[in-house]
Design a protein around this motif. Structure first.
Motif, PDB file in Angstrom:
ATOM      1  N   LEU A 118      -6.852   0.788  -3.872  1.00 15.72           N
ATOM      2  CA  LEU A 118      -6.356  -0.585  -3.740  1.00 15.72           C
ATOM      3  C   LEU A 118      -7.484  -1.601  -3.920  1.00 15.72           C
ATOM      4  O   LEU A 118      -7.338  -2.611  -4.611  1.00 15.72           O
ATOM      5  N   ALA A 119      -8.604  -1.312  -3.310  1.00 20.72           N
ATOM      6  CA  ALA A 119      -9.694  -2.286  -3.354  1.00 20.72           C
ATOM      7  C   ALA A 119     -10.257  -2.415  -4.770  1.00 20.72           C
ATOM      8  O   ALA A 119     -10.641  -3.503  -5.188  1.00 20.72           O
ATOM      9  N   PRO A 165      -3.488   5.195   3.596  1.00 20.42           N
ATOM     10  CA  PRO A 165      -3.821   6.318   2.722  1.00 20.42           C
ATOM     11  C   PRO A 165      -4.575   7.427   3.450  1.00 20.42           C
ATOM     12  O   PRO A 165      -5.262   7.191   4.429  1.00 20.42           O
ATOM     13  N   CYS A 208     -12.682  -2.611   2.000  1.00 21.22           N
ATOM     14  CA  CYS A 208     -11.447  -3.280   1.604  1.00 21.22           C
ATOM     15  C   CYS A 208     -10.980  -4.233   2.690  1.00 21.22           C
ATOM     16  O   CYS A 208     -10.651  -5.387   2.422  1.00 21.22           O
ATOM     17  N   ARG A 209     -10.975  -3.753   3.926  1.00 20.89           N
ATOM     18  CA  ARG A 209     -10.486  -4.596   5.029  1.00 20.89           C
ATOM     19  C   ARG A 209     -11.275  -5.895   5.116  1.00 20.89           C
ATOM     20  O   ARG A 209     -10.712  -6.973   5.237  1.00 20.89           O
ATOM     21  N   SER A 211      -4.127  -5.182   2.108  1.00 27.08           N
ATOM     22  CA  SER A 211      -5.097  -4.172   2.542  1.00 27.08           C
ATOM     23  C   SER A 211      -4.565  -3.521   3.810  1.00 27.08           C
ATOM     24  O   SER A 211      -4.106  -4.201   4.721  1.00 27.08           O
ATOM     25  N   CYS A 212      -4.628  -2.205   3.854  1.00 26.62           N
ATOM     26  CA  CYS A 212      -4.054  -1.549   5.031  1.00 26.62           C
ATOM     27  C   CYS A 212      -4.962  -1.670   6.230  1.00 26.62           C
ATOM     28  O   CYS A 212      -4.552  -1.459   7.358  1.00 26.62           O
ATOM     29  N   GLY A 213      -6.248  -1.937   5.970  1.00 25.56           N
ATOM     30  CA  GLY A 213      -7.170  -2.106   7.090  1.00 25.56           C
ATOM     31  C   GLY A 213      -7.885  -0.843   7.517  1.00 25.56           C
ATOM     32  O   GLY A 213      -8.653  -0.861   8.467  1.00 25.56           O
ATOM     33  N   LYS A 214      -7.644   0.246   6.814  1.00 24.32           N
ATOM     34  CA  LYS A 214      -8.257   1.489   7.283  1.00 24.32           C
ATOM     35  C   LYS A 214      -9.748   1.548   6.965  1.00 24.32           C
ATOM     36  O   LYS A 214     -10.545   1.954   7.798  1.00 24.32           O
ATOM     37  N   CYS A 215     -10.122   1.189   5.751  1.00 21.27           N
ATOM     38  CA  CYS A 215     -11.538   1.355   5.410  1.00 21.27           C
ATOM     39  C   CYS A 215     -12.247   0.006   5.331  1.00 21.27           C
ATOM     40  O   CYS A 215     -11.665  -1.014   4.965  1.00 21.27           O
ATOM     41  N   THR A 237     -14.298   2.639  -1.490  1.00 19.74           N
ATOM     42  CA  THR A 237     -13.201   2.639  -0.530  1.00 19.74           C
ATOM     43  C   THR A 237     -12.461   3.969  -0.547  1.00 19.74           C
ATOM     44  O   THR A 237     -12.715   4.845  -1.359  1.00 19.74           O
ATOM     45  N   LEU A 238     -11.561   4.049   0.387  1.00 20.37           N
ATOM     46  CA  LEU A 238     -10.817   5.283   0.586  1.00 20.37           C
ATOM     47  C   LEU A 238      -9.750   5.472  -0.486  1.00 20.37           C
ATOM     48  O   LEU A 238      -9.465   6.576  -0.903  1.00 20.37           O
ATOM     49  N   CYS A 239      -9.146   4.412  -0.909  1.00 18.60           N
ATOM     50  CA  CYS A 239      -8.100   4.513  -1.911  1.00 18.60           C
ATOM     51  C   CYS A 239      -8.358   3.442  -2.963  1.00 18.60           C
ATOM     52  O   CYS A 239      -9.194   2.570  -2.782  1.00 18.60           O
ATOM     53  N   ILE A 265       0.824  -1.205   0.000  1.00 14.88           N
ATOM     54  CA  ILE A 265       0.000   0.000   0.000  1.00 14.88           C
ATOM     55  C   ILE A 265       0.862   1.262   0.000  1.00 14.88           C
ATOM     56  O   ILE A 265       0.432   2.335  -0.397  1.00 14.88           O
TER      57      ILE A 265
END
Ligand SMILES: Cc1cc2nc3c(=O)[nH]c(=O)nc-3n(C[C@H](O)[C@H](O)[C@H](O)COP(=O)(O)O)c2cc1C
Ligand code: SF4
Ligand code: FES
Lengths: 432, 784, 165
Positions: free
Chosen positions: A393-394, A189, A350-351, A343-347, A389-391, A171
């Motif tokens: 990646l998803a 992100p 995606c998480r 996945s960074c896990g923030k949103c 999602t926030l960014c 990420i």
């Protein structure tokens, strides 16, 4: 199919331009010389005229992005080179860094002059420690020679570069996650806006570009933006690096003029084609985050627009090829596992969503699928993740899987009922 | 008569509020308006349209857009937008109910529940859980996941106070942001990434701090819960009542949960009072309620007479009291402690004209503030004015320890870039983050140049000054007042030392030095104490002796005190959480207590007892309720003019400022005699009587103790002592020793609080400076 | 690793960053290079040298795959298993190495010599199937026999003075 070593200049010089002297002998630093003769604004305009588009994945016009940086904010301006190169199937920046590091350094110097930056950073993924050491050495040499340091841009006009090592997180290639990581935080992100151009590193105006993007600047400035713009086609000018991997006999990096080469030529003529008796089944032409395409799309020209035309993206140019021995569900499962892991896990979508996708595909592959019900569940999950999602990646996780399901629906249904046994891997050693 | 224009309004601090641009937009087909810059979610909420959220919480800083619960459709914008981070724009057309928006809400909830244990029946949050509520209102009918859920080790104690259940966590970031960005204690973080993220502390250390409980209020699921409240009750068995914390003079608004007539829980208000605590309360405030059930509580009226000592019925006790107070020739004294509502204070003065000879003396405990009048006359500020100030100076005291929530406001100011300076003799928790001027004990004056510099360069400066410290240094107080007057944009906040002080002062009730003299002179026949224990306060030994000479003593008190055993009659009082009436905060905000429970059937309110006494004495006051008493006192006392009990609502109103009735105390600078160490009194709220009485706070209670600089401890030969003997002209105590390199040499820091430790009694009655000898405690004394 | 030593290491690069927070990652990498992993006292040293809380430092460390808060072996064998490598036999390579090391999948050998892990794309798909020993050069394409040799060679090496992680 012409192969023009514009970014991979080292290929014209015995594959190695790792000393400053060699680099200068090969025409290095002439681009900077031309640049310094211009005003910063004129340099920016030259970037713009060249038509150079970002090579990190999104293809955003480089000159336009640089022109978004506000001036006279009273804050420092930063240039950050994205050398995170973690997109599966992508290893093109690695070669620039390993074999032609000064071209990146010169490119960063040029960009920094144009936007008024005194300290630039190269954010390099932690797994590229060997490559980071090449950069360290090159930077030390450039500093020794006065190409970096207090008078790099002329007497009393300092410029320097810091190499910053990541530590294993895909990420951190996403630009705002990269900035967080570079600021010493968890690489998650940021909400945009504000965009990095306005509030980037330490809240200051920041230009972030990919290694290849920045390494394209020296030839552009040396030979002129019009020379560059004349290559390729109008919306996709210049040359582009492609990394080809997977079921090809000669994996590697190839520099092509955009629009002049087809995907078939890239795979068959440059990357050595497939094993005898095998045919192309699926290609992820721009890294693992783009929609997958099938054999019927092989004659697409390699440029941004043409690839969009067949429903995919040029992306990072990490072209992964799978032949007809491969199972598309298994490949999709493997990619889903990648995105779940990264996945960074923030949103939320995606998480939770990437893991769910991986679970469903894993069940299918292992013969525990629930037939059509799983297919419907997959389809509804795509919509509940993508675009929410926030960014991106998803989105990158969904696109290759969703497109695979669209393209190979029958195979998905079959695997959802029967599972998929492990294929015999391609064992032929790459040639060359 | 105070000038209403000088009353400290919520938007004071010298700044004019700029006109706000209003934006018109459409939400779900309805035309609405909102100030420019408002986020869609807030604009919709103001118009009565709920957009579900989890991570959004403006008090934690800029939106982070992480949970994606608030996705809405905005015409002309691609895809869906997070309403929490999208500011309103002119002519925006928003739909929170379109098919796409609905699917997004449904989808996010489905995903949130994918790994959620759904153990609502055994969850403390069940029934008052935003995740549960939103799932009912916006969510999927049932989950489609057949996958095994992720498991984490079961609930663990994040601290003795806070429990964590990681499986329930939805990674909304609220608690972590609170710890990192509001309390700035840095302790609570996320570890790992992706679906493995989990709340954690360093190496599993306990989460220690003074504000940790706020993370429980913030948690939208049952991941963080209160250990003392664990499995205590279910939401349908409880009643919540908005009230005010009487733990310190800030007057934080809180909500009290009652079940079976007991206070089971205190939380921050769901609708915070931004002018006071902003919804944050300290852990001492939150977990002090078990003190209500401590064994020091007086549970029934006690009468001592010729027959002996015995419990009587309340009614009988009031009659006995009337009998003791009724005779015309009696000289009566009434001493008020804390907490005392203004109604009780007012009724005490009314009572005073009816008891005995009709001229009873009414006094309050607390710091005499002779020199403070000029400071108190300066224009004041509310706590939210700190959010707009560009420079803040704290002179004396230690708000972090004594008015804890103020620390959060100061941290916020620092994050905003305001200049914050702490000046005084005590180290504070804010020292690492701001400009610090450590004055030598007794020389606050030395910090005045810093004050001048800061407020001189600022547009909206605020000076927070400590009541006790400036009362002890009247010359500094006068100079400070003059300095502030020279900078008219400056606003002042008094860091008051007791909860009753500001209200009682506004009623004209003076402090008790002359009462002590009168007791000693034998001029008092009956002493009535109300929540007052002078024997453990300043010059406690002298009070003790004086009280021993009083013929009749009546005590009204919640807890047993130094007076209880000498009293002829003891009347149990309710606590602030059980009582009704108005408390005035240090910023002059009159706020209503509302009874949340009645734990002690045989206890009564002070106002109730005082009214009853006037009836028994044959000259009843007209009031039957605090509301009626309040309207009379508002008519009679300028400070309360124009205020209406009903209209105080749940957030209160600011009283007009007046001069303090602060006669007494040192009138001029004084150098205390002797060659001992100067005593610096410290009154940490986490070490107060309630903290000592609440078993929930056992892990965080601050001991009453003596603090010395290492060199000082060395010099006195007590460096390795666990306990020391400290002696002032007013008495002697044996206390634990704390050696702390942040303390001044030449001073003994006296941390008071535990009423049994005898520390406060070492201080002088008038709040002036005093010296102490500190030495080795003899073994016998330690054991005694 | 003392705080003073760490500060000495950070001193020359401090000026390169406008915020000392940026030093956390270089500091973590450095102490990990010394100790091979990040025991709590090492993270505490980073916290002290950079001025951030220990919890914060640990939270940053746990975000990144290549920072280890649990002890790992002398060498970390990181086998890439992402798509390009999978197509060329990374699963088989991984299983072979696990067998050879006597491990049941990922984990650390009993003698503490090796920690075997599946990792995501290491940017060397042209060398698929490939692996990395710690953060060394990406090695590949590897036949199972190549991996066996590599492990034997590593076993014969003296303990490294610093870890290349
Ligand atoms: C999940 C994710 C991973 C990314 N990884 C990389 C990367 O490894 N390298 C890169 O140059 N850009 C990456 N990008 C794109 C960057 O966010 C950004 O667009 C790019 O650095 C801009 O440079 P360019 O304009 O020169 O392409 C990634 C984006 C996303 C969403
Ligand atoms: S999409 Fe994934 S990687 Fe991006 S912010 Fe959300 S959780 Fe993180
Ligand atoms: S409330 Fe908007 S993303 Fe969480």
């Amino acid at each position: 199919m012409p192969e023009l070593n514009c970014v991979y200049r080292h290929r014209e010089f015995g594959d190695h331009l790792t000393s400053l002297a060699d680099y200068e002998r090969a025409g290095g630093y002439l681009g900077l010389k031309e640049t310094l003769a211009l005003s910063p604004d004129d340099a920016l305009y030259a970037f713009h005229r060249s038509g150079l588009r970002g090579r990190g994945g999104a293809g955003f016009p480089m000159g336009r992005k640089a022109s978004f940086l506000p001036k006279d904010t009273g804050k420092p301006t930063y240039v950050v080179c994205n050398a995170d190169e973690s997109e599966p199937g992508t290893f093109k920046d690695r070669e620039i860094i390993e074999h032609n590091p000064f071209q990146l350094i010169e490119g960063m110097t040029i960009a920094s002059y144009a936007v008024g930056c005194e300290r630039a950073y190269i954010y390099i993924r932690g797994e590229y420690e060997a490559q980071a050491q090449v950069l360290d050495a090159a930077i030390a040499e450039a500093r020794e020679a006065g190409r970096l340091g207090p008078d790099a841009l002329g007497p009393g006009r300092p410029f320097d570069i810091t190499v910053y090592r990541g530590a294993g997180a895909y990420i951190c290639g996403e630009e705002t996650a990269l900035l967080e990581s570079l600021e010493g935080k968890r690489g998650q992100p940021r909400l945009k806006p504000p965009f990095p151009a306005v509030a980037g590193l330490y809240g200051c105006p920041t230009l972030i570009n990919n290694v290849e993007t920045l390494a394209s600047l020296p030839p552009i400035m040396h030979r002129g933006p019009d020379w560059y713009a004349a290559m390729g086609n109008e919306k996709s000018p210049g040359t582009k690096l492609f990394s080809v991997s997977g079921h090809v006999l000669n994996p590697g990096n190839f520099e092509v003029v955009l629009g002049e080469t087809t995907l078939r030529e890239l795979i068959y003529d440059m990357a050595g084609g497939l094993r005898p008796g095998r045919e192309v089944k699926a290609v992820w032409p721009g890294g693992s985050s783009v929609p997958v395409i099938g054999a019927d799309s092989l004659d697409v020209a390699l440029d941004y627009e043409a690839l969009n035309g067949v429903g995919t993206f040029l992306g990072s140019g990490g072209c992964i090829v799978m032949d007809d021995s491969g199972c598309i569900v298994r490949a999709s499962w493997r990619l889903a596992q990648f995105y779940r892991h990264e996945s960074c896990g923030k949103c939320t979508p995606c998480r939770e969503g990437t893991g769910w996708l991986a679970n469903i595909l894993g069940r299918m592959v292992h013969g525990e699928g629930r037939g059509e019900e799983d297919i419907r569940l997959l389809e509804s999950l795509f919509g509940r993740i993508e675009g929410r999602t926030l960014c991106p990646l998803a989105d990158g996780a969904v696109m290759p899987i969703q497109s695979a399901l669209d393209l190979f629906r029958d195979e998905f249904i079959r695997v959802a009922h029967e599972g998929s046994s492990r294929p015999v891997p391609m064992t032929e050693a790459p040639v060359g | 008569m105070a000038d209403p224009a000088s009353s400290p309004g919520g938007s004071g601090a010298g700044g004019e509020t700029p006109p706000v641009d209003v934006v018109s937009l459409t939400v779900n087909g309805r035309a609405i308006e909102a100030p420019k810059g408002t986020m869609l979610v807030d604009a919709a909420k103001a118009a009565g349209i709920e957009i579900p959220i989890f991570c959004y919480e403006p008090r934690l800083g800029a939106p982070i857009g992480a949970c994606r619960m608030c996705l809405v459709e905005v015409e002309g914008m691609r895809g869906l937008q997070t309403a929490c981070s999208t500011p309103v724009a002119p002519d925006m057309v928003v739909s929170t109910e379109s098919e796409l928006a609905k699917d997004a809400q449904d989808g996010v909830l489905e995903l949130l529940l994918a790994n959620h244990p759904l153990d609502c029946p055994v969850c403390d949050k069940g029934g008052e859980c935003p995740l549960q509520d939103r799932t009912f209102r916006f969510g999927p009918g049932q989950t489609r996941t057949v996958e095994p859920k992720l498991h984490f080790p079961k609930p663990l104690d994040l601290s003795p106070l806070v429990a964590l259940d990681r499986e329930r966590c939805i990674a909304c970031y609220r608690c972590v942001r609170f710890s990192q960005e509001v309390a700035e204690d840095g302790q609570l973080t996320f570890q790992e990434r992706g679906d493995h993220v989990e709340i954690a502390t360093f190496s599993g250390d306990p989460y220690e701090g003074r504000f940790t409980g706020n993370t429980i209020d913030l948690c939208p699921v049952g991941a963080l819960t209160s250990n003392p409240y664990r499995f205590v009750s279910r939401p349908w068995d409880i009643k919540n009542t908005p009230s005010v914390c009487a733990g310190c003079s800030v007057g934080c608004n809180l909500e009290a949960t009652e079940r079976d007539n007991e206070v089971k829980r205190l939380t921050g208000r769901p609708e915070p009072n931004f002018a006071v605590e902003e919804g944050w309360i300290c852990d001492r405030g939150r977990w002090g309620y078990p003190a209500l059930r401590s064994d020091e509580r007086i549970t029934g009226p006690v009468l001592v007479d010729a027959v002996g000592r015995r419990t009587v019925l309340l009614d009988r006790a009031v009659n006995e009291a009337a009998g003791m107070l009724g005779r015309r020739e009696l000289r009566v004294a009434v001493l008020l402690g804390e907490p005392i509502t203004v109604e009780a204070g007012f009724l005490a003065t009314e009572f005073a004209t009816r008891a005995g000879n009709g001229e009873a003396m009414v006094r309050r405990m607390g710091i005499p503030g002779h020199g403070l009048d000029p400071l108190r006359a300066l224009p004041g500020a509310q706590m939210d004015d700190l959010d707009r100030a560009d420079a803040i100076v704290v002179l004396g005291g230690d708000p972090c320890a004594q008015q804890p929530v103020a620390e959060l406001r100061l941290r916020k100011a620092l994050r905003r870039g305001a200049r914050v300076a702490m000046a005084g003799p005590r180290p504070t928790a804010l020292d690492p983050s701001c400009q610090v001027t450590r004055t030598t004990p007794g020389h606050l004056q030395d910090a005045l140049p810093i004050v001048a510099e800061l407020i001189g360069a600022a547009e909206r400066p605020i000076v927070m000054w400590d009541e006790a410290d400036l009362a002890a240094e009247p010359d500094a107080a006068a100079a400070l007042a003059a300095l502030i007057e020279d900078h008219p944009a400056t606003r002042a906040i008094e860091l008051a030392c007791d909860v009753s002080g500001p209200g009682l002062r506004a009623l004209g009730v003076a402090t008790a030095e002359d009462m002590l003299a009168a007791l000693e002179a034998g001029e008092v026949d009956v002493l009535l104490t109300i929540q007052a224990d002078p024997t453990t306060g300043p010059e406690g030994a002298r009070w003790s002796r004086a009280i021993d000479g009083v013929p009749r003593i009546i005590e009204m008190s919640t807890y047993r005190s130094g007076v209880t055993d000498r009293a002829d009659l003891v009347l149990p009082l309710l606590t602030a959480l059980e009582d009704e009436g108005v408390l005035v905060s240090m910023t002059g905000r009159a706020q209503r207590l509302r009874p949340a429970a009645r734990e002690c059937a045989d206890a009564a309110s002070a106002w109730e007892l005082l009214i009853a006494l006037t009836h028994r004495l044959g000259r009843p006051v007209p009031d039957r309720t605090p509301a009626q008493a309040f309207s009379r006192l508002a008519a009679e006392h300028a400070a309360f003019a124009g205020l209406d009990y009903g209209e105080l609502g749940t957030t209160g109103a600011v009283i007009a400022q007046g001069r303090g009735a602060g006669a007494g105390g040192p009138a001029a600078r004084r150098n205390p005699a002797g060659d001992g160490l100067l005593v610096i009194p410290c009154r940490p709220v986490f070490g107060d009587a309630t903290a000592h009485r609440s078993d929930a706070l056992a892990s965080v209670v601050e001991p009453t103790r003596v603090g010395l600089a290492p060199a000082e401890a060395e010099r006195l030969g007590v460096r390795t002592e666990a306990r020391v003997r400290i002696t002032t002209p007013h008495g002697e105590a044996v206390l634990p020793l704390e050696v702390d390199s942040r303390l001044h040499e030449g001073a003994a820091y006296l941390f008071t609080g535990d009423p049994h430790a005898g520390a406060a009694a070492l201080l002088p009655m008038d709040g002036g400076p005093v010296r102490a000898a500190v030495g080795v405690a003899q073994r016998e004394q330690v054991e005694a | 690793m003392t705080v003073a030593e760490l500060e000495e290491h950070l001193a020359p690069i401090r000026h390169e960053y406008a915020d000392p927070r940026s030093l956390i990652l270089p500091a973590l990498r450095y102490v990990q290079g010394e100790a091979g992993w990040l025991p709590p006292h090492a993270m505490a040293a980073v916290a002290e040298a950079t001025g951030f809380s220990q919890a914060y430092v640990e939270s940053v460390a746990t975000f990144y795959d290549r920072l280890y808060i649990d002890e790992v072996g002398r060498y970390c064998i990181n086998v890439c298993v992402t798509l390009s490598c999978m197509l060329r036999g990374s699963d088989e390579l991984f299983e072979h190495i696990a067998d050879y090391l006597g491990l049941d999948g990922e984990g650390t050998t009993a003698d503490g010599m090796f920690t075997l892990a599946r990792v995501q794309c290491i940017g060397a798909c042209d060398r698929a199937p490939c692996l990395q020993v710690d953060s060394g050069v990406q090695l590949g394409p590897l036949e199972p026999a190549d991996a066996t040799c590599l492990i034997d060679d590593l076993r014969a090496e003296p303990a490294p003075a610093r870890y290349d992680r």
